[in-house]
Each structure stands twice: as C-alpha cells, then as structure tokens.
Motif scaffolding. Structure first.
Motif, PDB file in Angstrom:
ATOM      1  N   ALA A 291       0.951  -1.268   0.030  1.00 52.49           N
ATOM      2  CA  ALA A 291       0.054   0.129   0.221  1.00 52.49           C
ATOM      3  C   ALA A 291       0.866   1.184   0.203  1.00 52.49           C
ATOM      4  CB  ALA A 291      -1.034  -0.009   1.136  1.00 52.49           C
ATOM      5  N   GLY A 292       1.987   1.249   0.809  1.00 53.96           N
ATOM      6  CA  GLY A 292       2.890   2.223   0.775  1.00 53.96           C
ATOM      7  C   GLY A 292       3.796   2.674  -0.412  1.00 53.96           C
ATOM      8  N   ALA A 293       4.146   1.549  -0.998  1.00 56.88           N
ATOM      9  CA  ALA A 293       4.811   1.743  -2.271  1.00 56.88           C
ATOM     10  C   ALA A 293       3.879   2.149  -3.278  1.00 56.88           C
ATOM     11  CB  ALA A 293       5.284   0.133  -2.470  1.00 56.88           C
ATOM     12  N   THR A 294       2.801   1.622  -3.377  1.00 57.48           N
ATOM     13  CA  THR A 294       1.903   1.995  -4.585  1.00 57.48           C
ATOM     14  C   THR A 294       1.473   3.643  -4.238  1.00 57.48           C
ATOM     15  OG1 THR A 294       0.634  -0.026  -4.260  1.00 57.48           O
ATOM     16  CG2 THR A 294      -0.523   1.752  -5.371  1.00 57.48           C
ATOM     17  N   LEU A 295       1.300   4.061  -3.122  1.00 56.32           N
ATOM     18  CA  LEU A 295       0.951   5.585  -3.052  1.00 56.32           C
ATOM     19  C   LEU A 295       2.294   6.363  -3.493  1.00 56.32           C
ATOM     20  CD1 LEU A 295      -0.869   5.820   0.229  1.00 56.32           C
ATOM     21  CD2 LEU A 295      -1.681   6.459  -2.036  1.00 56.32           C
ATOM     22  N   GLN A 296       3.474   5.804  -3.061  1.00 53.43           N
ATOM     23  CA  GLN A 296       4.750   6.526  -3.648  1.00 53.43           C
ATOM     24  C   GLN A 296       4.811   6.483  -5.208  1.00 53.43           C
ATOM     25  OE1 GLN A 296       8.337   5.781  -0.982  1.00 53.43           O
ATOM     26  NE2 GLN A 296       6.797   4.578   0.147  1.00 53.43           N
ATOM     27  N   VAL A 297       4.558   5.162  -5.741  1.00 52.77           N
ATOM     28  CA  VAL A 297       4.724   5.342  -7.354  1.00 52.77           C
ATOM     29  C   VAL A 297       3.864   6.090  -7.904  1.00 52.77           C
ATOM     30  CG1 VAL A 297       4.306   3.547  -9.020  1.00 52.77           C
ATOM     31  CG2 VAL A 297       5.771   2.820  -7.047  1.00 52.77           C
ATOM     32  N   LEU A 298       2.451   6.326  -7.537  1.00 50.91           N
ATOM     33  CA  LEU A 298       1.588   7.208  -8.076  1.00 50.91           C
ATOM     34  C   LEU A 298       2.026   8.698  -7.901  1.00 50.91           C
ATOM     35  CD1 LEU A 298      -1.706   5.800  -6.845  1.00 50.91           C
ATOM     36  CD2 LEU A 298      -0.846   5.690  -9.092  1.00 50.91           C
ATOM     37  N   LEU A 299       2.679   9.027  -6.740  1.00 51.05           N
ATOM     38  CA  LEU A 299       3.090  10.484  -6.826  1.00 51.05           C
ATOM     39  C   LEU A 299       4.383  10.538  -7.537  1.00 51.05           C
ATOM     40  CD1 LEU A 299       2.847  11.001  -2.808  1.00 51.05           C
ATOM     41  CD2 LEU A 299       1.533  12.289  -4.842  1.00 51.05           C
ATOM     42  N   ILE A 300       5.358   9.593  -7.572  1.00 54.49           N
ATOM     43  CA  ILE A 300       6.535   9.743  -8.435  1.00 54.49           C
ATOM     44  C   ILE A 300       6.110   9.837  -9.817  1.00 54.49           C
ATOM     45  CG2 ILE A 300       8.676   8.681  -9.072  1.00 54.49           C
ATOM     46  CD1 ILE A 300       9.047   7.902  -6.229  1.00 54.49           C
ATOM     47  N   SER A 301       5.087   8.905 -10.341  1.00 49.19           N
ATOM     48  CA  SER A 301       4.648   8.715 -11.434  1.00 49.19           C
ATOM     49  C   SER A 301       4.154   9.962 -11.993  1.00 49.19           C
ATOM     50  CB  SER A 301       3.663   7.673 -11.938  1.00 49.19           C
ATOM     51  OG  SER A 301       4.112   6.283 -11.472  1.00 49.19           O
ATOM     52  N   ALA A 302       3.241  10.741 -11.117  1.00 45.96           N
ATOM     53  CA  ALA A 302       2.801  12.227 -11.475  1.00 45.96           C
ATOM     54  C   ALA A 302       3.956  13.204 -11.829  1.00 45.96           C
ATOM     55  CB  ALA A 302       1.932  12.517 -10.356  1.00 45.96           C
ATOM     56  N   ALA A 303       4.904  13.071 -10.885  1.00 45.92           N
ATOM     57  CA  ALA A 303       6.046  14.101 -11.066  1.00 45.92           C
ATOM     58  C   ALA A 303       6.698  13.823 -12.366  1.00 45.92           C
ATOM     59  CB  ALA A 303       7.058  13.686  -9.912  1.00 45.92           C
ATOM     60  N   VAL A 304       7.077  12.355 -12.654  1.00 50.81           N
ATOM     61  CA  VAL A 304       7.631  12.249 -13.987  1.00 50.81           C
ATOM     62  C   VAL A 304       6.981  12.573 -15.161  1.00 50.81           C
ATOM     63  CG1 VAL A 304       8.569  10.244 -15.600  1.00 50.81           C
ATOM     64  CG2 VAL A 304       9.157  10.565 -12.940  1.00 50.81           C
ATOM     65  N   GLY A 305       5.657  12.328 -15.239  1.00 47.98           N
ATOM     66  CA  GLY A 305       4.881  12.741 -16.275  1.00 47.98           C
ATOM     67  C   GLY A 305       4.924  14.390 -16.456  1.00 47.98           C
ATOM     68  N   ALA A 306       4.721  15.170 -15.422  1.00 43.72           N
ATOM     69  CA  ALA A 306       4.729  16.594 -15.237  1.00 43.72           C
ATOM     70  C   ALA A 306       6.270  16.937 -15.766  1.00 43.72           C
ATOM     71  CB  ALA A 306       4.599  17.301 -13.992  1.00 43.72           C
ATOM     72  N   LEU A 307       7.263  16.192 -15.544  1.00 43.62           N
ATOM     73  CA  LEU A 307       8.556  16.491 -15.937  1.00 43.62           C
ATOM     74  C   LEU A 307       8.669  16.467 -17.399  1.00 43.62           C
ATOM     75  CD1 LEU A 307      11.294  17.609 -15.375  1.00 43.62           C
ATOM     76  CD2 LEU A 307      12.032  15.516 -14.806  1.00 43.62           C
ATOM     77  N   ALA A 308       8.199  15.451 -17.843  1.00 43.42           N
ATOM     78  CA  ALA A 308       8.196  14.869 -19.246  1.00 43.42           C
ATOM     79  C   ALA A 308       7.316  15.872 -20.181  1.00 43.42           C
ATOM     80  CB  ALA A 308       7.602  13.484 -19.671  1.00 43.42           C
ATOM     81  N   TYR A 309       6.254  16.326 -19.460  1.00 40.87           N
ATOM     82  CA  TYR A 309       5.462  17.191 -20.423  1.00 40.87           C
ATOM     83  C   TYR A 309       6.354  18.562 -20.667  1.00 40.87           C
ATOM     84  CZ  TYR A 309       1.895  20.624 -21.099  1.00 40.87           C
ATOM     85  OH  TYR A 309       1.195  22.025 -21.775  1.00 40.87           O
ATOM     86  N   TRP A 310       6.708  19.160 -19.615  1.00 42.47           N
ATOM     87  CA  TRP A 310       7.375  20.370 -19.729  1.00 42.47           C
ATOM     88  C   TRP A 310       8.583  20.322 -20.395  1.00 42.47           C
ATOM     89  CZ3 TRP A 310       4.597  24.160 -18.983  1.00 42.47           C
ATOM     90  CH2 TRP A 310       3.577  24.239 -17.805  1.00 42.47           C
ATOM     91  N   SER A 311       9.402  19.206 -20.319  1.00 42.21           N
ATOM     92  CA  SER A 311      10.526  18.863 -21.009  1.00 42.21           C
ATOM     93  C   SER A 311      10.399  18.618 -22.508  1.00 42.21           C
ATOM     94  CB  SER A 311      11.242  17.327 -20.601  1.00 42.21           C
ATOM     95  OG  SER A 311      11.486  17.593 -19.362  1.00 42.21           O
ATOM     96  N   GLY A 312       8.924  18.232 -22.852  1.00 39.40           N
ATOM     97  CA  GLY A 312       8.626  18.264 -24.365  1.00 39.40           C
ATOM     98  C   GLY A 312       8.302  19.432 -24.878  1.00 39.40           C
ATOM     99  N   ARG A 313       7.980  20.523 -23.959  1.00 43.26           N
ATOM    100  CA  ARG A 313       7.646  21.854 -24.292  1.00 43.26           C
ATOM    101  C   ARG A 313       9.111  22.589 -24.713  1.00 43.26           C
ATOM    102  NH1 ARG A 313       3.403  25.741 -22.032  1.00 43.26           N
ATOM    103  NH2 ARG A 313       4.163  26.743 -23.729  1.00 43.26           N
ATOM    104  N   ARG A 314      10.052  22.370 -23.650  1.00 40.47           N
ATOM    105  CA  ARG A 314      11.227  22.949 -23.669  1.00 40.47           C
ATOM    106  C   ARG A 314      11.794  22.546 -25.122  1.00 40.47           C
ATOM    107  NH1 ARG A 314      16.205  23.732 -19.900  1.00 40.47           N
ATOM    108  NH2 ARG A 314      17.847  23.351 -21.377  1.00 40.47           N
TER     109      ARG A 314
END
Length: 676
Positions: free
Chosen positions: A15-38
């Motif tokens: 349960a704890g690992a799942t929550l962490q993975v969800l948060l980190i995935s959201a962070a990586v997705g945001a970083l990928a989006y902005w990196s694409g714009r860059r």
C-alpha cells in the motif's frame, strides 16, 4: 482507524509503495510534459540559429563571387583587345573604376618579367595605386600613389625599395602552379607584411598560349572581418571563419584575426584567442594533437548548446567553400533569446513540482515506516531492558514476546522467535555455568599438580646433581658400563626436570596480571639469560637497531621473557643439527611495527622447520632430545597476551618465528591455546 488497515506486513508495504509510485509517476509525467515543451522551443531556436548560419553562408558566397566576376570580365576584355596589358596607366584607371563598383580589397596584374600594377582599397576606404615597373621609378621599387576622382595617378605617397625580381607571393605562385583560375592560400603582402590577404587569380595568355602574367583580385582579411562585423552586428555572440587547421580567416570582432605587435603581426589560431566564446568554439569543434597542432573533431558539423559567463549560447558549425577550393569552416556562437530562457523557467517549474511530489512521497514513506517500526522498536526496548540480566543474572533473562494487537503478523512471529531464542539462551547459560564450575575444579587440580611437580622437582634436581658429581669423581675407576648407565640416568633426569619446568610455565600462564611492559628491555634480558649457551655452542647473535628503542606492550614480563628464552634455546638446539659444511651458526633478532601491533622476529640459519609444518602441536618435535613443549610454551604465552606465533623460513633458509603482540589497549585472551 488502525484496525481497518491490513494486518500483514507485505500488504502494508504494498500500500505504501503504491502511493509513492503514483506520486512519483505524476512528477515524472509533469517533468516529461514540460521537457517536451522545452524541446520544442529549443528546436525552434536551433532552427533560427541554422537560418542565421545559412544567411552567413550565402552572404559570404555572394561577397566572394565578386573576384570571379571581376577576373572573368577583365580576361574577356583582354582577349577582345579592349584592355591593353602593356599600358599600365590604362590598366590602373580600369582597376580603379572596378574597385569603386565592387567590394574587394585589391585588383592587380603581374607580368612574367616581374612588373606589377595594382589598386588597393585601404581600411579607411581610400584608394591607392601601387606600381613596380621600369617607369616611373624603375624595377625593384614599389611606388604608392594617390588616385584622383578620374582614376589617374596622383601624388607619390611612399616608395618601398627592395622588391623581388620575380613574383614570389602566393597570388602569383599558386596560380602558375595550378595553371588555371584558382584561389590562393592566405599570404602576407611583400610590400606590407602586416597585411594578410587571399586572392582569386587567373593566368593570362596570348593568342599562341604563351604566359603573359597573372591577373587577380585580393580580399584583405581585416576588410573581410569588418564586413563580417557589420553582418553579425544584429546578433549577440561571435562568428568566425577558420581554416581546418584552426587558423582564423575572419571574425565578427576584427581584432581577433591576428596576434603579436606592430611590425611582428602573425595570423591567430582559434585556441590562442582570449575571447571566451572563441575558446568555447575551439574546445567544441577542435582537439589539440600531441605535436601542438589542431584537428577538426569527427562530429564537427552539428549544432550545440553551452553556457559562457552565465549566459546561454547556441553553437553551430558549417563547412563552406569546398566547391570554391577554399575548404573553410563557419563557426557561430549566438546568445539565446527569450524562448530559451522561457524553456529554462519551464524546466525549473517542472523540477520544483517533481521535488514536491518526491517530498510528499518521502513523508508518506516516513509515516508508513514509523507505523511498521513501532512494534520493532518495542522489541528493541525490551531487549535493552533484558541486556543487563545477561551479565548480572546469567541463565535468568526475562523477555516478553507479547505485542500490541495492531502489530503485523510477521513481526509477531519475529517476537515469538526472539522469545524462543531467549529461552534457549537461558538453557545454554545454565550449561555454561556448570561447565565453568567443572573448569574451576580442573584449575584447582592443575594448581595442585603444579605443587606436586615442584615437590618432585626438588629430589630429581638432587638426584641429577649427585649423578653428575659421582660421574666426575669416579669416572676413572668406574667400569665403562656403569659410567654409561649413570650418564643415561643423568640425561633422563635432566629431561624430566626440563619437562616439569615447562609444565610449570604453562600452568603459570593460566593466572597472570598484565601491565605496561617495555618489550625491548624484556628481549635484552632474555638474551643475557642465554648468553652462556650461545658462547658454548659458538653461535653468533645479531641484534637489529630496532631493539634499541623502547616499545610498550601490555603483558607479564616474566612470562614474555620465559617465552623468548624458550624460543632462543630452541634455535640453539636446532643449530646443533646443521651440516658440518654449513656456514657458522647465527641467530638474528629484530623488531617490526605493523598496523596490528609489534612483531619480535627471531631468525636462524639452521635446518629450519619441515615444509609441511604450519602449526605448533604439543609433545611433537623434530629433535631427538626434544619434548615438544618449547614452542608450545611460547604459543601459550602469546595466546595469554592476545597475540599469535607465526613460523616460517628465514632468508638464509633456516627457521623464522614471529611473536606478534597487539597494540596497547587490545584485550588479551585469558585462556590456553587450542592444542589442535
């Protein structure tokens, strides 16, 4: 709330690992989006940079097309007879008119006889005439004249004597060698060595194909740099035109094209420029060879991105002029515009969002960790509470394995395992107590045996002494058989006395008190004790200078001295068995320091230990008269002092024994060694 959470540790971790993975995935997705714009913005900036490079290339091609056009026109006029080569005044007027129409630096003609006529556009824009001919000054003198508005020769400005008889400069020599229209290599003018130029030249022939001379057009590098400066003025950065060997042809900062001092000017190489952007371009597109020359990197034609003096710059390189026979390289470093700065800001926002997501994941992980570790910390507290009972109350350690109902199943199982372990430890402690009692009983018996050995030793010593006196006093009158029996009795009695002494030494090692001891002083005392035996056997003893400095160890000086004496006596006895032809018997003693402590080394040149000897075993010896206790007493003493005994071969092929003492403060073992 806790009762609603899963009981199993694995489910909680999931349960704890799942929550962490969800948060980190959201962070990586945001970083990928902005990196694409860059990336998109950077691509747009790179396309603009390539557009600037294309403009520079086309403008340079357009500018360097003028010499070809001028030469083509002049050769056509010569062939049509409209331009007379033997009339230098007419040539000068024609060249002046062309100079005023085309952006070139020099138009000239040189004959095969060495005559020369040329028109120059100076850096300040004025036009002058240069002539070296039979008239008006005579061959070998270059006259520099002003030119009036009509293009006629005016005032004589300067006379340059000592001109070469025949043309030696690259504009003439390269064209003659090529025998076709060609660009010359970059060269310095003969009459003005501080001027560097490159020229496009064409051979001129008569109707029968005979060489009449060379006509050409020069580009002065300083004027080419001035043009490049004006072209690049709207851009922030630096533009360079360089040769493949790194020599600078032109620069948007004209002062970068040459180095040295007036009268000693020389062309600059890109890695010699102090300009930071030039240095960056040099490191990016060139590499220095062992002989000091520069060489283009394999991947030279590619754009790049770098920061200089806290400012972003886009780098680009493009080959130019291969079809012209020039093989130049265009290098640019252009300051990034607002689009690149915007991409950096977007990346920073994405990075901060990712860091925030990671911080939240860490906080959640910390909460889960505390929740999981709470029962483990409880076990730790109970273990610390039970720890004092291990020493103060052996065999009666109290430990409770009961945990709170919310504890994970796996941790409950771990607590029960700890409880079972404590119960078994209590049982083993009780067994050890019983064994200790039996050991104390054996120790008392050993001490009693030592007392008995002492009582036996007294009459044996008396018997040994009387036997020796009897042999000495009645050896002449006594029959040979009786004398031999008495001598055998004395030898056996001596062996018994020696064995008893060594057993007493071993028993003495059981109980001792350690204190600071000077090991070198103890070693010297042991040497004094065996000095008479050394003289008797003719053994030479050498001591290393390391035995002159105090070395402190923790131990019993008497025990250590007895061990060293036993070691030296063993060596003396071994030297008796050497070959008759062997070198003189020698014993060497030295002291060495190591990370573990200090080592006392005793070497001899006797027969040494057998090759298969690696350990010391009591009652085993290779000497006919030995008891097998000498080295064992030494090992017993070293074990009592927390040290070791190492046996091997000396440099002379004999025996080597190392007594390894620990450094001060190391806890010594208080038990006899294993008899193996």
């Amino acid at each position: 709330m806790r009762q609603l959470l899963p009981r199993r540790l694995g489910t909680r971790l999931m349960a704890g690992a799942t929550l962490q993975v969800l948060l980190i995935s959201a962070a990586v997705g945001a970083l990928a989006y902005w990196s694409g714009r860059r990336s998109g913005l950077e691509r747009a900036e790179l396309e603009r940079q390539q557009g600037r490079m294309t403009l520079l290339s086309s403008q340079l091609s357009s500018r360097l097309a003028a010499p070809r056009a001028i030469n083509g026109l002049n050769v056509a006029l010569i062939r049509q007879g409209l331009l007379k080569l033997n009339n230098f005044d007419a040539l000068a007027g024609h060249f002046v008119a062309q100079m005023r129409q085309y952006p070139v630096g020099y138009i000239n003609y040189g004959t095969t006889a060495g005559d020369f006529i040329g028109v120059e556009r100076r850096d300040d824009g004025t036009i002058t005439l240069s002539e070296d001919s039979d008239k008006p000054l005579g061959r070998g003198k270059m006259g520099i004249y002003a030119v009036d508005q009509a293009g006629r020769r005016g005032t004589l400005l300067e006379v340059i004597p000592g001109m070469a008889t025949f043309h030696q400069e690259a504009w003439y020599a390269d064209t003659v060698n090529a025998n076709r229209p060609t660009w010359s290599s970059i060269y310095a003018w003969e009459e003005r060595p501080e001027v560097f130029a490159i020229s496009y030249n064409q051979p001129v022939r008569d109707a029968r194909g005979r060489m009449l001379g060379v006509i050409g057009v020069d580009f002065v590098l300083t004027q080419l740099s001035t043009w490049l400066e004006q072209l690049w003025r709207a851009h922030k950065g630096l533009a360079l035109v360089v040769e493949p060997n790194g020599m600078v042809v032109a620069a948007s900062s004209p002062g970068l094209t040459r180095t040295g001092q007036p009268g000693q000017w020389r062309r600059a190489r890109i890695d010699q420029l102090t300009n930071p952007l030039a240095q960056l371009l040099s490191r990016t597109y060139f590499e220095k060879q062992p002989n000091g020359s520069l060489q283009l990197r394999a991947s030279v034609v590619r754009p790049g991105h770098a920061a200089v003096e806290q400012s972003d710059h886009l780098l680009d390189a493009q080959r130019w002029g291969q079809e012209e026979g020039l093989n130049w390289l265009l290098l640019t470093a252009t300051g990034s515009d607002q689009a690149v700065r915007t991409t950096n800001q977007l990346t920073l926002v994405a990075l901060l969002a990712s860091l925030l997501a990671i911080v939240l994941a860490l906080l959640i992980s910390g909460g889960f960790t505390r929740w999981l570790l709470e029962p483990l910390l409880g076990l730790r507290r109970r273990a610390l509470q039970a720890a004092p009972e291990v020493e103060g109350n052996p065999g009666q350690i109290h430990f409770s394995s009961q945990l709170a109902p919310s504890a994970a199943v796996e941790i409950e199982q771990l607590a029960r395992a700890f409880g079972e372990l404590v119960e078994r430890l209590n049982g083993q402690s009780a067994t050890l107590l019983r064994q200790e009692e039996r050991l104390e009983a054996k120790l008392r018996s050993s001490l009693q045996a030592a007392a008995v050995a002492h009582e036996i030793n007294l009459p044996l010593s008396t018997l040994l002494l009387n036997t020796r006196l009897l042999i000495e006093q009645a050896s002449d009158q006594m029959p040979k058989e009786q004398r031999e029996r008495l001598e055998l009795m004395g030898v056996e009695a001596q062996r018994v006395v020696t064995t008893i002494e060594k057993m007493r030494t071993m028993l003495r090692n059981v109980q001792t008190e350690h204190r600071p001891v000077d090991l070198t002083q103890v070693a010297r005392s042991a040497l004094l004790q065996v000095r008479s035996a050394l003289r008797k056997e003719g053994v030479t003893l050498s001591r290393d200078s390391s035995l002159e400095r105090p070395v402190e160890v923790q131990g019993d000086p008497t025990q250590i001295q007895i061990a060293i004496v036993n070691l030296l006596r063993n060596a003396i006895e071994a030297l008796r068995r050497r070959d008759p032809d062997a070198p003189s018997p020698e014993i060497a003693m030295a002291m060495e320091h190591s990370e573990a402590g200090v080592e006392l080394i005793v070497d001899d040149n006797g027969p040494g230990f057998p090759d298969d000897t690696h350990t010391i075993t009591p009652l085993e010896t290779t000497k006919p008269e030995g008891t097998g206790l000498g080295l064992f007493v030494v090992e017993t003493t070293m074990a009592n002092h927390g040290g070791t005994v190492q046996i091997g071969r000396s440099s002379s092929g004999g025996a080597r024994v190392r007594l390894c003492f620990p450094t001060r403060g190391t806890t010594a073992a208080q038990s006899l060694p294993n008899t193996r």
